[in-house]
Design a protein around this motif. Structure first.
Motif, PDB file in Angstrom:
ATOM      1  N   ASN A 190       0.735  -1.064   0.008  1.00  0.00           N
ATOM      2  CA  ASN A 190       0.062   0.107  -0.062  1.00  0.00           C
ATOM      3  C   ASN A 190       0.834   1.129  -0.030  1.00  0.00           C
ATOM      4  O   ASN A 190       0.520   2.352  -0.774  1.00  0.00           O
ATOM      5  CB  ASN A 190      -0.739   0.103   1.283  1.00  0.00           C
ATOM      6  N   LEU A 191       1.935   1.215   0.618  1.00  0.00           N
ATOM      7  CA  LEU A 191       2.757   2.506   0.603  1.00  0.00           C
ATOM      8  C   LEU A 191       3.472   2.819  -0.745  1.00  0.00           C
ATOM      9  O   LEU A 191       3.348   3.698  -1.151  1.00  0.00           O
ATOM     10  CB  LEU A 191       4.129   1.844   1.641  1.00  0.00           C
ATOM     11  N   VAL A 192       3.797   1.591  -1.406  1.00  0.00           N
ATOM     12  CA  VAL A 192       4.477   1.854  -2.880  1.00  0.00           C
ATOM     13  C   VAL A 192       3.201   2.435  -3.817  1.00  0.00           C
ATOM     14  O   VAL A 192       3.499   3.362  -4.429  1.00  0.00           O
ATOM     15  CB  VAL A 192       4.705   0.550  -3.473  1.00  0.00           C
ATOM     16  N   ALA A 193       2.007   1.737  -3.615  1.00  0.00           N
ATOM     17  CA  ALA A 193       0.872   2.336  -4.461  1.00  0.00           C
ATOM     18  C   ALA A 193       0.412   3.906  -4.116  1.00  0.00           C
ATOM     19  O   ALA A 193       0.324   4.664  -5.043  1.00  0.00           O
ATOM     20  CB  ALA A 193      -0.365   1.293  -4.188  1.00  0.00           C
ATOM     21  N   ALA A 194       0.460   3.962  -2.808  1.00  0.00           N
ATOM     22  CA  ALA A 194       0.183   5.187  -2.453  1.00  0.00           C
ATOM     23  C   ALA A 194       1.075   6.599  -2.329  1.00  0.00           C
ATOM     24  O   ALA A 194       0.939   7.757  -2.791  1.00  0.00           O
ATOM     25  CB  ALA A 194      -0.445   5.364  -0.952  1.00  0.00           C
ATOM     26  N   THR A 195       2.369   6.021  -2.821  1.00  0.00           N
ATOM     27  CA  THR A 195       3.229   7.045  -2.886  1.00  0.00           C
ATOM     28  C   THR A 195       4.083   7.039  -4.482  1.00  0.00           C
ATOM     29  O   THR A 195       3.422   7.968  -5.175  1.00  0.00           O
ATOM     30  CB  THR A 195       4.654   6.919  -1.884  1.00  0.00           C
ATOM     31  N   TYR A 196       4.720   6.028  -4.704  1.00  0.00           N
ATOM     32  CA  TYR A 196       5.467   5.866  -5.927  1.00  0.00           C
ATOM     33  C   TYR A 196       4.087   5.906  -6.920  1.00  0.00           C
ATOM     34  O   TYR A 196       4.037   6.447  -7.980  1.00  0.00           O
ATOM     35  CB  TYR A 196       6.161   4.450  -6.044  1.00  0.00           C
ATOM     36  N   GLY A 197       3.167   4.844  -6.708  1.00  0.00           N
ATOM     37  CA  GLY A 197       2.163   5.011  -7.670  1.00  0.00           C
ATOM     38  C   GLY A 197       1.317   6.130  -8.031  1.00  0.00           C
ATOM     39  O   GLY A 197       1.141   6.777  -8.959  1.00  0.00           O
ATOM     40  N   ARG A 198       0.893   6.822  -6.883  1.00  0.00           N
ATOM     41  CA  ARG A 198       0.063   8.255  -7.084  1.00  0.00           C
ATOM     42  C   ARG A 198       1.069   9.085  -7.758  1.00  0.00           C
ATOM     43  O   ARG A 198       0.406   9.933  -8.690  1.00  0.00           O
ATOM     44  CB  ARG A 198      -0.332   8.794  -5.898  1.00  0.00           C
TER      45      ARG A 198
END
Ligand code: PMP
Length: 413
Positions: A106-114
């Motif tokens: 979720n951290l990757v999705a919410a930061t790198y992903g966004r």
């Protein structure tokens, strides 16, 4: 002892019956535990490390000027270095402590992903992912108007690599793949997947929840961009997980959660953020849990991952041969590269009934969809029985499982 010295494996032969004695819950109850893929049991040294942290070395970290806080901080940061060595990361600051694999993804999705995924872009996963490696990407795609693509597996549960490759294109921004499937045991060719994804300019997130207790993981060699894992699967406590990220990528990413510990300066007009990894570690972490996690990694390193892997490979082959003798048993997941997860159905018996009868015989297995509903759909079953093996399982455990399954067969004749 230095961290490097700590990671030297014990020389003596690997004896799972002796290893079992390190785990009080197994030693004291005689339970045959075949559910380590859900969560592994804890050796005494992990339990002691947590107790010692709270009884001798506990204070909040990173803030205090007094000796106890400095010691607690040093112990906490030493575990970051142990983790770095354990997974072959280039630098300790590439290790971010989180709660578990789910939070790491979720951290990757919410930061790198966004930050990097936009309208019309694509995120590529596989059909065998755990819900933790599906839903965060679905949420990201919904938010951004991006598209979630799914690479298929074949009827053995092996990833169809040529189909995977065909789905890669310039719009693919993120590839997220399980190292080992929790529902099938399939070991994915993550190094090759990473190479292919990089050739198309995508970053690679590996869900390592199932690989970390069984396999030597070397993130530098895999060249993956992110690697997620849970401490509780590798004989550590719940509440501690790790996100590995390449330093340059982590540095380019905005914070995940705001709060204490992740800032440099705070003004009402604007705050500035701490360097990595603290930028991603807002709030007080699980200090006692991290102590236990460090002890768990030391424990596994001392036993030696090569010995563990060899033992589990032999046990898997032994179990697969014996289970083939049980009438009506269908193995679900027979990929050529497979780790010690054995999913199956028993003709004419609901998996939950199998699980309850095995429980009655003192054997703990998991039944259900294993948070991988698309896998169940692929194989046309609502649920499976899953026996998952770990370093403390013995041939006697497998013999008991097969005997109990024969009993189930008798009862449902
Ligand atoms: N991915 C896989 C492959 C898993 O097996 C699990 C745990 N069953 C997870 C992710 C999620 O792990 P956690 O619940 O520790 O976040």
């Amino acid at each position: 002892m230095s961290s490097a010295e700590k990671l030297i494996p014990r020389d003596e032969g690997f004896d799972p019956a002796r290893v079992k004695l390190d785990f009080p819950i197994l030693k004291n109850t005689g339970l045959i535990f075949l559910d380590s893929a859900a969560s592994a049991q804890k050796p005494q040294c992990v339990i002691d490390a947590i107790a010692n942290c709270y009884s001798r070395d506990y204070a909040n970290i990173h803030r205090g000027v007094y000796e106890l806080s400095a010691r607690a901080t040093a112990n906490f940061e030493a575990v970051r270095e142990t983790t770095q060595l354990f997974i072959g990361a280039a630098e300790a600051r590439e290790i971010v402590f989180v709660r578990n694999t789910t939070e790491a993804i979720n951290l990757v999705a919410a930061t790198y992903g966004r930050q990097n995924v936009g309208r019309g872009d694509e995120v590529l996963i596989t059909e065998m992912e755990h819900h933790s490696n599906i839903v965060p990407w679905q949420m990201l795609c919904e938010e951004k108007g991006a598209v979630l693509k799914v690479a298929p597996m074949d009827d053995r549960g092996a990833l169809m690599l040529d189909e995977f490759e065909k789905l890669l294109c310039t719009r693919t921004k993120i590839v997220a793949v399980a190292h080992i499937s929790n529902a099938l045991g399939t070991v994915n060719p993550v190094k090759e997947i990473t190479r292919l994804a990089h050739a198309h300019g995508a970053v690679v997130v590996i869900d390592g929840a199932q690989a970390i207790p069984h396999h030597r993981v070397d993130v530098a060699n895999l060249d993956c961009d992110f690697y997620a894992l849970s401490g509780h699967k590798v004989f550590g406590p719940t509440g501690v997980g790790v996100l590995y990220g390449k330093a340059a990528l982590l540095e380019s990413m905005p914070p995940y959660q705001g709060g204490g510990s992740m800032i440099e300066t705070v003004r009402f007009e604007k705050s500035t953020y701490a360097d990595i990894p603290q930028r991603f570690e807002a709030g007080t972490p699980d200090i006692g849990g991290v102590a236990g996690f460090g002890a768990a990694l030391d424990y596994v390193s001392e036993l030696g991952l090569d010995s563990i892997e060899r033992h589990e490979r032999e046990l898997l082959a032994y179990a697969t041969d014996l289970l083939a003798e049980v009438p009506g048993l269908r193995l679900i997941g027979t990929a050529p590269q497979k780790a010690a997860v054995i999913s199956f159905s028993l003709e004419g018996v609901h998996p939950h009934d199998v699980g309850s009868i095995l429980d009655h015989e003192g054997i703990a297995v998991r039944t259900g969809h294993h948070c991988a509903q698309p896998v169940m759909e692929h194989f046309g079953v609502p649920a499976t029985v899953r026996a998952s093996l770990a370093l403390y399982n013995t041939r006697e455990d497998i013999d008991a499982l097969v005997r109990a399954l024969q009993t189930v067969r008798e009862l449902f004749k």
